[in-house]
Write a protein that holds these residues in place. Structure first.
Motif, PDB file in Angstrom:
ATOM      1  N   ALA A  88     -30.216  15.453 -29.051  1.00 34.97           N
ATOM      2  CA  ALA A  88     -31.525  16.126 -28.972  1.00 34.97           C
ATOM      3  C   ALA A  88     -31.500  17.310 -28.012  1.00 34.97           C
ATOM      4  O   ALA A  88     -32.015  18.393 -28.329  1.00 34.97           O
ATOM      5  CB  ALA A  88     -32.609  15.123 -28.569  1.00 34.97           C
ATOM      6  N   SER A  89     -30.908  17.131 -26.835  1.00 31.11           N
ATOM      7  CA  SER A  89     -31.005  18.243 -25.885  1.00 31.11           C
ATOM      8  C   SER A  89     -30.130  19.411 -26.320  1.00 31.11           C
ATOM      9  O   SER A  89     -30.494  20.574 -26.115  1.00 31.11           O
ATOM     10  CB  SER A  89     -30.728  17.792 -24.454  1.00 31.11           C
ATOM     11  OG  SER A  89     -29.412  17.472 -24.304  1.00 31.11           O
ATOM     12  N   HIS A  90     -28.997  19.122 -26.976  1.00 27.54           N
ATOM     13  CA  HIS A  90     -28.174  20.215 -27.493  1.00 27.54           C
ATOM     14  C   HIS A  90     -28.942  20.983 -28.583  1.00 27.54           C
ATOM     15  O   HIS A  90     -28.923  22.212 -28.626  1.00 27.54           O
ATOM     16  CB  HIS A  90     -26.856  19.650 -28.037  1.00 27.54           C
ATOM     17  CG  HIS A  90     -25.978  20.701 -28.643  1.00 27.54           C
ATOM     18  ND1 HIS A  90     -25.362  21.674 -27.883  1.00 27.54           N
ATOM     19  CD2 HIS A  90     -25.654  20.965 -29.930  1.00 27.54           C
ATOM     20  CE1 HIS A  90     -24.688  22.478 -28.677  1.00 27.54           C
ATOM     21  NE2 HIS A  90     -24.849  22.073 -29.929  1.00 27.54           N
ATOM     22  N   CYS A  91     -29.614  20.228 -29.444  1.00 28.29           N
ATOM     23  CA  CYS A  91     -30.419  20.877 -30.513  1.00 28.29           C
ATOM     24  C   CYS A  91     -31.432  21.826 -29.893  1.00 28.29           C
ATOM     25  O   CYS A  91     -31.600  22.965 -30.343  1.00 28.29           O
ATOM     26  CB  CYS A  91     -31.215  19.843 -31.305  1.00 28.29           C
ATOM     27  SG  CYS A  91     -30.237  18.765 -32.280  1.00 28.29           S
TER      28      CYS A  91
ATOM     29  N   ARG B   6     -31.204  21.874 -37.516  1.00 34.98           N
ATOM     30  CA  ARG B   6     -30.451  21.629 -36.284  1.00 34.98           C
ATOM     31  C   ARG B   6     -30.604  20.177 -35.841  1.00 34.98           C
ATOM     32  O   ARG B   6     -29.638  19.550 -35.422  1.00 34.98           O
ATOM     33  CB  ARG B   6     -30.973  22.533 -35.170  1.00 34.98           C
ATOM     34  CG  ARG B   6     -29.965  23.520 -34.664  1.00 34.98           C
ATOM     35  CD  ARG B   6     -30.574  24.310 -33.528  1.00 34.98           C
ATOM     36  NE  ARG B   6     -30.914  25.648 -33.917  1.00 34.98           N
ATOM     37  CZ  ARG B   6     -30.061  26.661 -33.967  1.00 34.98           C
ATOM     38  NH1 ARG B   6     -28.799  26.473 -33.659  1.00 34.98           N
ATOM     39  NH2 ARG B   6     -30.464  27.854 -34.331  1.00 34.98           N
ATOM     40  N   ALA B   7     -31.817  19.675 -35.925  1.00 36.62           N
ATOM     41  CA  ALA B   7     -32.101  18.326 -35.427  1.00 36.62           C
ATOM     42  C   ALA B   7     -31.923  17.323 -36.559  1.00 36.62           C
ATOM     43  O   ALA B   7     -32.651  17.375 -37.553  1.00 36.62           O
ATOM     44  CB  ALA B   7     -33.525  18.279 -34.885  1.00 36.62           C
ATOM     45  N   SER B   8     -30.972  16.427 -36.400  1.00 38.41           N
ATOM     46  CA  SER B   8     -30.684  15.469 -37.472  1.00 38.41           C
ATOM     47  C   SER B   8     -31.849  14.493 -37.664  1.00 38.41           C
ATOM     48  O   SER B   8     -32.223  13.768 -36.744  1.00 38.41           O
ATOM     49  CB  SER B   8     -29.402  14.711 -37.093  1.00 38.41           C
ATOM     50  OG  SER B   8     -29.248  13.609 -37.919  1.00 38.41           O
ATOM     51  N   GLY B   9     -32.410  14.498 -38.867  1.00 40.25           N
ATOM     52  CA  GLY B   9     -33.526  13.594 -39.154  1.00 40.25           C
ATOM     53  C   GLY B   9     -34.854  14.110 -38.633  1.00 40.25           C
ATOM     54  O   GLY B   9     -35.840  13.361 -38.600  1.00 40.25           O
ATOM     55  N   GLY B  10     -34.917  15.375 -38.225  1.00 41.75           N
ATOM     56  CA  GLY B  10     -36.185  15.891 -37.693  1.00 41.75           C
ATOM     57  C   GLY B  10     -36.172  17.403 -37.648  1.00 41.75           C
ATOM     58  O   GLY B  10     -35.636  18.055 -38.548  1.00 41.75           O
ATOM     59  N   TYR B  11     -36.723  17.967 -36.597  1.00 44.35           N
ATOM     60  CA  TYR B  11     -36.776  19.428 -36.478  1.00 44.35           C
ATOM     61  C   TYR B  11     -37.027  19.809 -35.020  1.00 44.35           C
ATOM     62  O   TYR B  11     -37.328  18.947 -34.184  1.00 44.35           O
ATOM     63  CB  TYR B  11     -37.866  19.997 -37.394  1.00 44.35           C
ATOM     64  CG  TYR B  11     -39.287  19.612 -37.025  1.00 44.35           C
ATOM     65  CD1 TYR B  11     -40.082  20.463 -36.259  1.00 44.35           C
ATOM     66  CD2 TYR B  11     -39.846  18.406 -37.452  1.00 44.35           C
ATOM     67  CE1 TYR B  11     -41.387  20.114 -35.925  1.00 44.35           C
ATOM     68  CE2 TYR B  11     -41.149  18.051 -37.118  1.00 44.35           C
ATOM     69  CZ  TYR B  11     -41.917  18.913 -36.348  1.00 44.35           C
ATOM     70  OH  TYR B  11     -43.203  18.585 -36.008  1.00 44.35           O
ATOM     71  N   CYS B  12     -36.882  21.085 -34.723  1.00 44.89           N
ATOM     72  CA  CYS B  12     -37.221  21.602 -33.387  1.00 44.89           C
ATOM     73  C   CYS B  12     -38.522  22.388 -33.500  1.00 44.89           C
ATOM     74  O   CYS B  12     -38.855  22.885 -34.583  1.00 44.89           O
ATOM     75  CB  CYS B  12     -36.137  22.544 -32.868  1.00 44.89           C
ATOM     76  SG  CYS B  12     -34.526  21.774 -32.692  1.00 44.89           S
ATOM     77  N   TRP B  13     -39.229  22.519 -32.393  1.00 47.74           N
ATOM     78  CA  TRP B  13     -40.509  23.222 -32.464  1.00 47.74           C
ATOM     79  C   TRP B  13     -40.784  24.027 -31.195  1.00 47.74           C
ATOM     80  O   TRP B  13     -40.210  23.759 -30.136  1.00 47.74           O
ATOM     81  CB  TRP B  13     -41.667  22.244 -32.684  1.00 47.74           C
ATOM     82  CG  TRP B  13     -41.882  21.287 -31.547  1.00 47.74           C
ATOM     83  CD1 TRP B  13     -42.539  21.523 -30.376  1.00 47.74           C
ATOM     84  CD2 TRP B  13     -41.423  19.925 -31.484  1.00 47.74           C
ATOM     85  NE1 TRP B  13     -42.528  20.385 -29.597  1.00 47.74           N
ATOM     86  CE2 TRP B  13     -41.850  19.393 -30.246  1.00 47.74           C
ATOM     87  CE3 TRP B  13     -40.705  19.095 -32.353  1.00 47.74           C
ATOM     88  CZ2 TRP B  13     -41.575  18.087 -29.851  1.00 47.74           C
ATOM     89  CZ3 TRP B  13     -40.431  17.789 -31.963  1.00 47.74           C
ATOM     90  CH2 TRP B  13     -40.865  17.302 -30.731  1.00 47.74           C
TER      91      TRP B  13
ATOM     92  N   ARG C  49     -31.816  27.298 -38.657  1.00 47.69           N
ATOM     93  CA  ARG C  49     -30.756  27.590 -37.682  1.00 47.69           C
ATOM     94  C   ARG C  49     -30.845  29.012 -37.135  1.00 47.69           C
ATOM     95  O   ARG C  49     -29.859  29.733 -37.092  1.00 47.69           O
ATOM     96  CB  ARG C  49     -29.387  27.356 -38.319  1.00 47.69           C
ATOM     97  CG  ARG C  49     -29.152  25.888 -38.622  1.00 47.69           C
ATOM     98  CD  ARG C  49     -27.789  25.639 -39.183  1.00 47.69           C
ATOM     99  NE  ARG C  49     -27.375  24.284 -38.875  1.00 47.69           N
ATOM    100  CZ  ARG C  49     -26.679  23.929 -37.804  1.00 47.69           C
ATOM    101  NH1 ARG C  49     -26.276  24.815 -36.951  1.00 47.69           N
ATOM    102  NH2 ARG C  49     -26.364  22.671 -37.607  1.00 47.69           N
ATOM    103  N   GLY C  50     -32.050  29.402 -36.799  1.00 49.45           N
ATOM    104  CA  GLY C  50     -32.257  30.695 -36.149  1.00 49.45           C
ATOM    105  C   GLY C  50     -32.250  31.885 -37.085  1.00 49.45           C
ATOM    106  O   GLY C  50     -32.419  33.024 -36.650  1.00 49.45           O
ATOM    107  N   ARG C  51     -32.034  31.630 -38.361  1.00 48.98           N
ATOM    108  CA  ARG C  51     -31.944  32.778 -39.280  1.00 48.98           C
ATOM    109  C   ARG C  51     -33.171  32.834 -40.182  1.00 48.98           C
ATOM    110  O   ARG C  51     -33.936  31.899 -40.275  1.00 48.98           O
ATOM    111  CB  ARG C  51     -30.684  32.625 -40.151  1.00 48.98           C
ATOM    112  CG  ARG C  51     -29.397  32.538 -39.350  1.00 48.98           C
ATOM    113  CD  ARG C  51     -28.196  32.679 -40.254  1.00 48.98           C
ATOM    114  NE  ARG C  51     -28.078  31.599 -41.215  1.00 48.98           N
ATOM    115  CZ  ARG C  51     -27.332  30.506 -41.035  1.00 48.98           C
ATOM    116  NH1 ARG C  51     -26.655  30.370 -39.929  1.00 48.98           N
ATOM    117  NH2 ARG C  51     -27.251  29.577 -41.952  1.00 48.98           N
ATOM    118  N   GLU C  52     -33.280  33.926 -40.851  1.00 50.82           N
ATOM    119  CA  GLU C  52     -34.227  34.122 -41.958  1.00 50.82           C
ATOM    120  C   GLU C  52     -35.613  33.513 -41.750  1.00 50.82           C
ATOM    121  O   GLU C  52     -35.992  32.571 -42.434  1.00 50.82           O
ATOM    122  CB  GLU C  52     -33.677  33.462 -43.235  1.00 50.82           C
ATOM    123  CG  GLU C  52     -32.268  33.796 -43.571  1.00 50.82           C
ATOM    124  CD  GLU C  52     -31.877  33.141 -44.881  1.00 50.82           C
ATOM    125  OE1 GLU C  52     -32.630  33.300 -45.852  1.00 50.82           O
ATOM    126  OE2 GLU C  52     -30.846  32.481 -44.919  1.00 50.82           O
TER     127      GLU C  52
END
Ligand SMILES: Cc1cc2nc3c(=O)[nH]c(=O)nc-3n(C[C@H](O)[C@H](O)[C@H](O)COP(=O)(O)OP(=O)(O)OC[C@H]3O[C@@H](n4cnc5c(N)ncnc54)[C@H](O)[C@@H]3O)c2cc1C
Length: 399
Positions: A219-222, A190-197, A74-77
């Motif tokens: 998805a687009s909000h994520c 952030r992405a339920s059941g997956g991830y962002c890249w 979530r954008g941290r660490e």
């Protein structure tokens, strides 16, 4: 004209199968509904082991060479990992897939692009394909027509719907380009059941999100919140497209019927952990060509293909599924584990490079999970079935 094999779909699976067959002297018709080069919603990240499957040097197609991995929650660490050798490459799918199709043509396949297969059927040891109203016939049929293909629809009634969706967009990098050079960013939580890249190309990043199908609307909000969290230069997204991702889910039915078989996304050969599908598309295309060539000599029996996929690919995808249960359902826990154990990140690298299997990665992970949590995640039984108990007993330490 009657073809030895008709291949539906000019993606990596179909182009590879067509090339393998044509190289062996078969009369092959390769059908692609879009004009090439065509856009395909995809991050275009090729794990290094893909290069090991290709019989040509893809250097001209490579946009960036990946030697770094950044994980964020979530954008941290951020957790950063760098290695000296390439672990992956990025490409544009329109150019990459066109190159594969041209390799098939070079080997002798007949490519018809811009034509759509409307229906397929089997009769008397032959297959018939309706191509925009014109009937074509062949001895064998390869379904390489992606996640919602016509071959699975018409001949494989037990195929299940795709379990995830992905959003793909281009982000101009401008000032952020040097920071992303050679580095992929994977955002958990952030992405339920997956991830962002974010996968770097020359001066653009392919950015996206994979989410479980039930969460498709998020998805687009994520993706927006992932990019808004910083580090990407605030450019405007272009070419945003969504597409199905047919993650492998076990027990997805037979992969051949009579003289037809399914490859790549049409066969749901996508890794549920990373959403990687190109490697399995190419590998299954190669196996499909081998299966058909040997079936030509033994009365048309394609059973070898099912065995080859069940032994060579499915166990890996099942192990990736066990990892995804933890990483995608409890991303915070997964992120903490990555933070504490750099050896776990090294496993990502080794799998991408073809130096380790998902099975050993999953066994290692599950060996360290307390039994109640394992039961909760539904992975304990799998682990026992897959021989992971050995891993549990040994309780090997991360390297
Ligand atoms: C958003 C997103 C990001 C992804 N990122 C990655 C990544 O970075 N790395 C990775 O390895 N995988 C990624 N994947 C998965 C990857 O894109 C697929 O697994 C891969 O494209 C499968 O190849 P294929 O040849 O089976 O199918 P496809 O590439 O889908 O090719 C199928 C072809 O069949 C054609 N076709 C369909 N129907 C017909 C018809 N009726 N008649 C004629 N032609 C037809 C289509 O036009 C298409 O060209 C991603 C997927 C998505 C959705």
């Amino acid at each position: 004209m009657r073809y030895d094999t008709i291949v539906v779909g000019g993606g990596p699976a179909g182009a590879t199968a067509a090339r393998g067959l044509a190289q062996a002297g078969a009369r092959v018709l390769l059908l692609e509904r879009r004009r090439l080069p065509r856009y395909k919603a995809c991050g275009g990240c090729l794990s290094r082991r893909v290069a090991g499957l290709l019989d040509f040097d893809p250097a001209d197609l490579v946009e960036d060479t990946i030697t770094g991995l950044t994980f964020t929650y979530r954008g941290r660490e951020p957790i950063e990992a760098r290695i000296r050798e390439p672990m992956a490459y990025t490409v544009w799918r329109d150019r990459f897939d066109q190159a594969l199709c041209l390799r098939a043509v070079e080997a002798g396949a007949e490519l018809h692009d811009g034509l759509t297969v409307r229906a397929v059927r089997q009769a008397d040891n032959r297959v018939e394909v309706d191509v925009d109203g014109k009937m074509e016939a062949g001895d064998f049929l390869v379904g390489a027509d992606g996640a919602s293909g016509v071959v699975a629809r018409d001949l494989f009634s037990t195929r299940r719907k795709a379990r995830a969706v992905g959003l793909d967009a281009d982000l101009p990098l401008a000032g952020a380009a040097p920071a992303l050079k050679g580095r992929v960013v994977i955002e958990l939580g952030r992405a339920s059941g997956g991830y962002c890249w974010a996968f770097p190309k020359r001066d653009v990043a392919s950015v996206g999100a994979m989410v479980g199908r039930a969460a498709a609307r998020t998805a687009s909000h994520c993706l927006e919140t992932f990019l808004g969290a910083g580090g990407f230069g605030g450019g405007k997204l272009s070419r945003t497209h969504g597409a199905l991702i047919p993650l492998h889910g076990g027990n997805s039915g037979p992969l051949y019927q009579g003289r037809a078989l399914l490859t790549g996304d049409a066969a749901a050969l996508v890794d549920p952990f990373l959403g990687e599908g190109i490697y399995y598309a190419i590998l299954s295309g190669q196996l499909a060509a081998r299966a058909i060539l040997s079936a030509e000599r033994n009365g048309g029996d394609l059973a070898w293909y099912q065995t080859a996929i069940s032994t060579g690919i499915t166990p890996e995808l099942e192990a990736a599924g066990r990892l995804s249960r933890l990483a995608h359902r409890l991303p915070w826990l997964w992120f903490k584990a990555l933070k504490r154990r750099p050896g776990a990140i090294d496993f990502y690298r080794k799998v991408l490079m073809g130096q380790e299997s998902y099975r050993s990665f999953a066994d290692r992970v599950w060996a360290e999970i307390p039994r109640p949590l394992g039961l909760l995640l539904g992975g304990w039984t799998d682990r026992e079935q897959m021989g992971g108990e050995r891993g549990a007993r040994e309780k090997r330490r991360w390297q």
